[in-house]
Motif scaffolding. Structure first.
Motif, PDB file in Angstrom:
ATOM      1  N   ASN A   1       0.658  -1.234   0.124  1.00  0.00           N
ATOM      2  CA  ASN A   1       0.029   0.096  -0.125  1.00  0.00           C
ATOM      3  C   ASN A   1       0.789   1.233  -0.006  1.00  0.00           C
ATOM      4  OD1 ASN A   1       0.904  -0.263   2.691  1.00  0.00           O
ATOM      5  ND2 ASN A   1      -1.194   0.477   3.623  1.00  0.00           N
ATOM      6  N   VAL A   2       2.224   1.110   0.004  1.00  0.00           N
ATOM      7  CA  VAL A   2       2.896   2.372  -0.056  1.00  0.00           C
ATOM      8  C   VAL A   2       3.904   2.441  -1.186  1.00  0.00           C
ATOM      9  CG1 VAL A   2       3.022   2.560   2.551  1.00  0.00           C
ATOM     10  CG2 VAL A   2       4.935   1.325   1.363  1.00  0.00           C
ATOM     11  N   THR A   3       4.064   1.228  -1.877  1.00  0.00           N
ATOM     12  CA  THR A   3       4.915   1.370  -2.901  1.00  0.00           C
ATOM     13  C   THR A   3       4.295   1.373  -4.261  1.00  0.00           C
ATOM     14  OG1 THR A   3       4.769  -1.245  -3.330  1.00  0.00           O
ATOM     15  CG2 THR A   3       6.636  -0.257  -1.745  1.00  0.00           C
ATOM     16  N   GLY A   4       3.082   1.297  -4.469  1.00  0.00           N
ATOM     17  CA  GLY A   4       2.361   1.177  -5.741  1.00  0.00           C
ATOM     18  C   GLY A   4       2.155  -0.280  -6.221  1.00  0.00           C
ATOM     19  N   ASN A   5       2.527  -1.354  -5.320  1.00  0.00           N
ATOM     20  CA  ASN A   5       2.244  -2.599  -5.736  1.00  0.00           C
ATOM     21  C   ASN A   5       0.970  -3.040  -5.699  1.00  0.00           C
ATOM     22  OD1 ASN A   5       3.641  -5.340  -6.220  1.00  0.00           O
ATOM     23  ND2 ASN A   5       2.434  -5.729  -4.335  1.00  0.00           N
TER      24      ASN A   5
END
Length: 322
Positions: A93-97
Motif C-alpha cells: 500500500n505504499v509502493t504502488g504494488n
C-alpha cells in the motif's frame, strides 16, 4: 555499508544499478545466484525472489535482509530470527504494488471473460464477431485474501458492476464497503456463489493447496480463476483436471508451481488459459516506489535504526537497532 542484491534473474541488474545510484554513500553489488554469490563483508542483502536460507543467513557479517516486494516466503524467517538477522518486506500500500497487481488481476480476468486468446485466433483467421464473451457486469466475484492488494481489487471490481465477496482468515476484520466478508472456514460457501475467483492471499505452509479438489468442486461449473498470489495455493494437477473437465472455464496465472515455468508446459497451451511471467507488480510506479522504500530501509539499518515493515524481532540481533 556493503549491500548484496541477489537474484536468479539478470533482468534485476538494472534495478540494482538504480539502487546503487540512490544509495551513493553505500556499495550495492548485484550478484546473480548461484554462480556469483559472495557474501564476504556484506552487511545487508536485498533479495528479488531468490531463496534466502542458512547459506546466506549464517554469513556472520549479514545482519539485515530486505525483500523487493510484499512476499517473504522465500526467506527462512525462523532461521533468520534464530541467527539474529532482521528481515523486512515492503508494504504493497505504499509502493504502488497493490494498485499495480490489482490492475493486472483485472487484465487477466477480462482476458478470460472476453476469451482473448480465441478472439486473437479468430482475427488471424479472418473470422468476424466471434467468439461471444462474458461481461463481468452483474456477475459475482470472490476475492480470496483481503490484504492491501485484495481490498483494492475488491473495490475496483465493484466499479465494474460486480457483486463482490471476500474471504479472509478473520472475518471480523471486515473489508471494503459493499463487500460481503466470509471467514476462512466459510471458503467453500463463498466459492459456490462466485462466477469469478481471484486468489490474493499471502501464501505459506498454512494454506498450501488452499484450492484443492474439494474447493474447486465447490465452485460453479465454468467459473473463472485468477491467481496473482503464489503458485503454492493451487496444485498443478488440480488445475489441469478442472480445466479439461470444464469445471473451470478459464484460468489466469501470473504465478506458477515453479518459476521460471516451462513455456511449453501442456497447461499453458490450452486456449482457456492466459498466463504472464510474474509481472503483475512490474510497473513503473511500483518499481520506483519499491526502490525508494528499500533505500530508506537500508539507510535506516546503516544508521542503526529500525527499518520499516520488519517481519521478525530477533531476541539477540547481530546488529541491535534503536
Amino acid at each position: 555499508m556493503r549491500i548484496a542484491f541477489i537474484s536468479q534473474n539478470p533482468e534485476y541488474r538494472a534495478f540494482a544499478e538504480r539502487l546503487a545510484e540512490r544509495l551513493s554513500a553505500h556499495s550495492v553489488l548485484f550478484q546473480q545466484v548461484p554462480s556469483e554469490l559472495n557474501l564476504e563483508g556484506i552487511q545487508a542483502v536485498m533479495t528479488a525472489g531468490t531463496r534466502v536460507g542458512r547459506n546466506v543467513l549464517e554469513q556472520p557479517s549479514v545482519g539485515f535482509i530486505q525483500t523487493i516486494g510484499t512476499g517473504f516466503d522465500n526467506v527462512d524467517v525462523a532461521a533468520a530470527t534464530e541467527l539474529g538477522v532482521w528481515v523486512a518486506n515492503l508494504r504493497a500500500n505504499v509502493t504502488g504494488n497493490a494498485e499495480s497487481v490489482a490492475e493486472h488481476a483485472i487484465l487477466l480476468l477480462l482476458s478470460l471473460s472476453r476469451r482473448l486468446r480465441l478472439a486473437e485466433e479468430a482475427l488471424r483467421q479472418g473470422r468476424w464477431a466471434t467468439p461471444t464473451g462474458s461481461s463481468l457486469f452483474g456477475k459475482v466475484a470472490c476475492v480470496v485474501g483481503l490484504g492491501d492488494i485484495g481490498s483494492l481489487l475488491a473495490t475496483r471490481l465493484q466499479a465494474l458492476g460486480m457483486r463482490v465477496m471476500g474471504v479472509r482468515e478473520h472475518a471480523d476484520k471486515g473489508g471494503p464497503e459493499g463487500v460481503q466478508v466470509f471467514g476462512a472456514n466459510a471458503l467453500h460457501q463463498a466459492l459456490r456463489e462466485a462466477d469469478c475467483v481471484v486468489l490474493a492471499a499471502r501464501a505459506g505452509e498454512h494454506n498450501r493447496d488452499l484450492l484443492d479438489e474439494r474447493a474447486i468442486a465447490a465452485m460453479k461449473r465454468g467459473a473463472l480463476l485468477v491467481n496473482i498470489a503464489r503458485g503454492s495455493l493451487v496444485k498443478l494437477e488440480t488445475l489441469e483436471s478442472a480445466l479439461r473437465s470444464g469445471q473451470l472455464g478459464g484460468v489466469g496465472l501470473d504465478v506458477f508451481w515453479e518459476e521460471p515455468v516451462d513455456p511449453r508446459h501442456p497447461l499453458l497451451q490450452l486456449p482457456q488459459v492466459v498466463a504472464t511471467p510474474h509481472v503483475a507488480g512490474v510497473t513503473d510506479v511500483n518499481l520506483a516506489g519499491s526502490l525508494e522504500w528499500a533505500a530508506r530501509n537500508l539507510e535506516a539499518y546503516a544508521r542503526g535504526e529500525r527499518p520499516h515493515f520488519l517481519v521478525n524481532s530477533p531476541r539477540k540481533p547481530r546488529s541491535p537497532l534503536t
